[in-house]
Design an enzyme around this catalytic site. Structure first.
Site, mmCIF file in Angstrom:
data_model
loop_
_atom_site.group_PDB
_atom_site.id
_atom_site.type_symbol
_atom_site.label_atom_id
_atom_site.label_comp_id
_atom_site.label_asym_id
_atom_site.label_seq_id
_atom_site.Cartn_x
_atom_site.Cartn_y
_atom_site.Cartn_z
ATOM 1 N N THR A 31 -79.477 0.883 45.902
ATOM 2 C CA THR A 31 -79.058 0.236 44.668
ATOM 3 C C THR A 31 -80.229 -0.521 44.034
ATOM 4 O OG1 THR A 31 -78.264 -1.497 46.111
ATOM 5 C CG2 THR A 31 -76.602 -0.050 45.135
ATOM 6 N N GLN A 34 -86.197 2.443 44.600
ATOM 7 C CA GLN A 34 -86.654 3.550 45.445
ATOM 8 C C GLN A 34 -87.778 3.092 46.378
ATOM 9 O OE1 GLN A 34 -87.109 7.037 42.376
ATOM 10 N NE2 GLN A 34 -87.497 5.120 41.321
ATOM 11 N N LYS A 50 -91.845 -0.170 47.820
ATOM 12 C CA LYS A 50 -90.478 -0.372 47.336
ATOM 13 C C LYS A 50 -90.570 -0.661 45.855
ATOM 14 C CE LYS A 50 -86.349 -2.879 49.023
ATOM 15 N NZ LYS A 50 -85.830 -3.712 50.121
ATOM 16 N N ASP A 148 -78.411 -8.744 56.962
ATOM 17 C CA ASP A 148 -78.035 -7.320 56.903
ATOM 18 C C ASP A 148 -78.668 -6.560 58.067
ATOM 19 O OD1 ASP A 148 -76.694 -5.107 55.985
ATOM 20 O OD2 ASP A 148 -78.207 -4.576 54.496
#
Ligand code: ADP
Ligand code: MG
Length: 398
Positions: A31, A34, A50, A148
């Site tokens: 989201t 890339q 990134k 996460d």
């Protein structure tokens, strides 16, 4: 779409340093934007870049990732000994914030999958667990919560032998005491306090860590829940017991899941709970085959038992020699005791990374009786202040 359009040999340039990054491949997509594999001609090497979407919200979030990784890399791990990905450079290119990282290999989910979801050997589980804990010790010292932690965010470094893992993706991370978001962590790895809406600390990463250790060993997620309610039921069935009453009393979402019965809390969906006698049943052949190609989501049908002790004692089945089985069974008992300290409902009782690092499952000492962790030594107060710079020296976005 707010993604930068990439193609092979597209060149990203840091306009300040004039450093050029030549796109060679796509490593990931999400989201946020890339991740590209890029060639750096000066040192004849590859990096991962990134490339964040051209969007202020993602820009801000990626700025937090840069700030926190800077602190972790340079203040807490200057010698790169603690299994945290290295950030190399960042810049804005055509209104896209770009962050370059050392390039790493496959993630732990891909490794589990390559192994046909049969679970990794105990030696490997122990080695990776030690390394992840080592990173978590540093993160706790820095007062940084990853938020996460999951197999997808732990990458294997292919440049060293024996294999080393590194924790990536600090894009959801935050500073302890400055927790802004309540909807965090990926569901399978979500801690009870986040699920129930209770103030959270670095202990939520320890819960996720426990889920990851179990998954590395089993080859399948410990709590493959298809909803939040399913997640809570699975925790209760597998661990036996439920979150402590003071947590339930103070958590924001308790009434979503529990009804209040006198002085005790009962799961709202009592009947449904009675019907579900096991969190695990054996896969059908079709399900098993489906699993070979994609991530197993069907959760409800895994193993034919519910309790953590039974799951770890009986799965995965290994065709070992009798002598090896004996040794492995002892280590499995130690593993259950280890997991019990991590997937502990009460965040106050859950082991800290330092406490967990003394467990016989990791140290290799003989496991005789349930492990009592050394008391948590009061931490030296964090002297540095992690300031989140929303515009990390890359000029104005708009
Ligand atoms: P998000 O999960 O927010 O989409 P990540 O930082 O996890 O973003 O990156 C997405 C994917 O890109 C990862 O799962 C991984 O496959 C790939 N990736 C990220 N960083 C690296 C790296 N340093 N080396 C190799 N691949 C990477
Ligand atoms: Mg990720």
């Amino acid at each position: 779409d707010s993604n930068l359009i990439l193609y092979v040999n597209f060149v990203l340039v840091n306009m300040v340093s004039k450093q050029r990054y030549v796109v060679k491949d796509l490593l990931g997509q999400g989201t946020f934007g890339q991740v590209a594999k890029c060639w750096v001609s000066e040192n004849n090497s590859y990096v991962a870049v990134k490339i964040i979407k051209n969007d202020p919200a993602y820009y801000r979030q990626a700025s937090v990732e840069i700030s926190l990784l800077h602190v972790l890399n340079w203040k807490f791990d200057p010698d790169d000994k603690h299994h945290i990905v290295r950030i190399l450079d960042y810049f804005v290119y055509q209104r896209h914030l770009c962050i370059t990282f050392e390039i790493l290999g496959p993630n732990l989910f891909e490794l589990i999958k390559m192994n046909n979801y049969k679970g990794l050997s105990l030696n490997i589980v122990q080695m990776f667990s030690r390394q992840i804990l080592n990173a978590l010790i540093v993160m706790k010292d820095a007062g940084i919560i990853h938020c996460d932690l999951k197999p997808e965010n732990i990458l294997i470094s292919t440049s060293v032998k024996p294999p080393e893992i590194k924790i990536i993706d600090f894009g959801s991370a935050c500073v302890e005491g400055q927790t802004i978001y309540s909807y965090i962590q990926s569901r399978y790895y979500r801690s009870p306090e986040v699920l129930l809406g209770y103030p959270y600390t670095t202990a939520i990463d320890m819960w996720s860590f426990g889920c990851i250790v179990a998954e590395l060993f089993l080859g399948l997620p410990l709590f493959p829940a298809d909803s939040e309610f399913d997640l809570l039921k699975r925790m209760i069935e597998t661990l036996g017991g439920q979150p402590p009453d003071d947590l339930l009393r103070d958590a924001k979402n308790t009434s979503k899941f529990f009804k209040h019965v006198g002085s005790i809390y009962r799961l709202e969906d009592d009947k449904a709970c009675k019907g579900v006698t096991s969190a695990y049943c054996v896969l059908t052949v079709e399900e098993f085959e489906a699993r070979e190609s994609k991530r197993p989501e069907m959760g409800k049908h895994y193993f034919n038992c519910a309790k953590l002790e039974e799951i770890v004692a009986n799965y995965p089945y290994r065709k070992n020699l009798p002598e090896e089985i004996k040794k492995e069974n002892l280590t499995r008992v130690a593993l259950v005791d280890f997991l019990r300290g991590l997937v502990e409902f009460d965040p106050g009782k859950r082991w800290s990374p330092l406490q967990a690092s003394h467990h016989p499952f990791l140290t290799g000492e003989p496991f005789i009786c349930p492990f009592e962790p050394p008391p948590e030594t009061p931490r030296i107060p964090v002297i540095h202040t992690v300031s989140v710079d929303h515009n990390p020296g890359v000029g104005h976005w708009l």
